[in-house]
Enzyme design. Structure first.
Site, PDB file in Angstrom:
ATOM      1  N   ASP A   1      -6.104   0.935   0.867  1.00 41.96           N
ATOM      2  CA  ASP A   1      -6.098   0.948   2.332  1.00 41.96           C
ATOM      3  C   ASP A   1      -7.489   0.551   2.817  1.00 41.96           C
ATOM      4  O   ASP A   1      -8.320   0.097   2.026  1.00 41.96           O
ATOM      5  CB  ASP A   1      -5.682   2.326   2.852  1.00 41.96           C
ATOM      6  CG  ASP A   1      -6.709   3.408   2.549  1.00 41.96           C
ATOM      7  OD1 ASP A   1      -7.698   3.130   1.821  1.00 41.96           O
ATOM      8  OD2 ASP A   1      -6.545   4.536   3.044  1.00 41.96           O
TER       9      ASP A   1
ATOM     10  N   LYS B   1       0.831  -1.206   0.000  1.00 37.19           N
ATOM     11  CA  LYS B   1       0.000   0.000   0.000  1.00 37.19           C
ATOM     12  C   LYS B   1       0.860   1.249   0.000  1.00 37.19           C
ATOM     13  O   LYS B   1       0.656   2.168  -0.805  1.00 37.19           O
ATOM     14  CB  LYS B   1      -0.929   0.011   1.218  1.00 37.19           C
ATOM     15  CG  LYS B   1      -1.910   1.175   1.234  1.00 37.19           C
ATOM     16  CD  LYS B   1      -2.270   1.611   2.639  1.00 37.19           C
ATOM     17  CE  LYS B   1      -1.165   2.438   3.254  1.00 37.19           C
ATOM     18  NZ  LYS B   1      -1.542   3.031   4.557  1.00 37.19           N
TER      19      LYS B   1
END
Length: 219
Positions: free
Chosen positions: A139, A121
């Protein structure tokens, strides 16, 4: 509604209503953005922005942070979630940047993920914001919003990422990350989504299901 039509409608709405979204993290360089994103894991951007000005005053670049002690960094980020781990990660990240990358933040996803404290991420956030790479960071906000809207049924962030990148044009992917994260942060929130105020009702699978259930209950 076909998923393709959902994507088309949602992308069109965002292009019209949120044409130039930006990260809410404050930074002055690619290195500082990397530090801020590492700190933002399981922590609000607002809290990170309260901490980073003093942190960056002491350690504005990789060289200075690589020479910092754990105690110095911990003292400055103590109000952030998981400060012990993050202090170690920040120092290790800075050391590796200096040692292996000439103190520059790399653009390659695998190289970014080789840095302490950097998962997929975080790597995608840096690659998309700094280098405009056609990747989407997933996320908790993006994961939740993608499922509620009906853009993905993926059980992992990687599978959601694949669904989004398969259906969002390359030139819009870096922007789409901000669309979805900001929508999840301020409209489609975890505990109490503002469905009646949401501009994406027409294409939202969850809203569609709720309306069908309401109609069925009233019969």
């Amino acid at each position: 509604m076909l998923r393709k039509k959902r994507f088309e409608g949602i992308i069109g709405w965002f292009l019209k209503n949120m044409p130039a979204p930006r990260t809410e993290l404050h930074y002055g360089s690619s290195f500082q953005l990397l530090v801020a994103v590492i700190l933002s894991a399981q922590c609000t951007d607002r809290r990170v922005n309260m901490v980073t000005p003093e942190l960056f005053r002491h350690f504005p670049d990789a060289e200075s942070l690589s020479n910092a002690s754990f105690e110095e960094v911990f003292r400055l980020i103590g109000s952030i979630s998981y400060p012990n781990n993050k202090a170690r990660h920040l120092i290790g990240m800075a050391e590796k940047l200096c040692r292996d990358f000439g103190s520059e933040v790399p653009s390659d996803i695998d190289s970014l993920m080789s840095l302490p404290g950097v998962g997929r991420k975080t790597a995608n956030v840096i690659a998309s914001i700094v280098y405009d790479k056609p990747v989407i960071a997933v996320d908790t906000h993006v994961f939740r919003v993608s499922h509620r809207l009906g853009l993905s049924d993926g059980k992992t962030p990687e599978k959601v990422e694949a669904d989004l990148e398969r259906n969002i044009p390359e030139n819009l992917r870096a922007t789409a990350h901000h669309w979805l994260i900001l929508h999840g942060r301020y409209v489609c929130t975890a505990k109490k989504p503002s469905c009646t105020e949401c501009g994406l009702q027409e294409w939202c699978r969850e809203y569609e299901r709720a309306n069908r259930q309401s109609a069925s209950d009233s019969e």
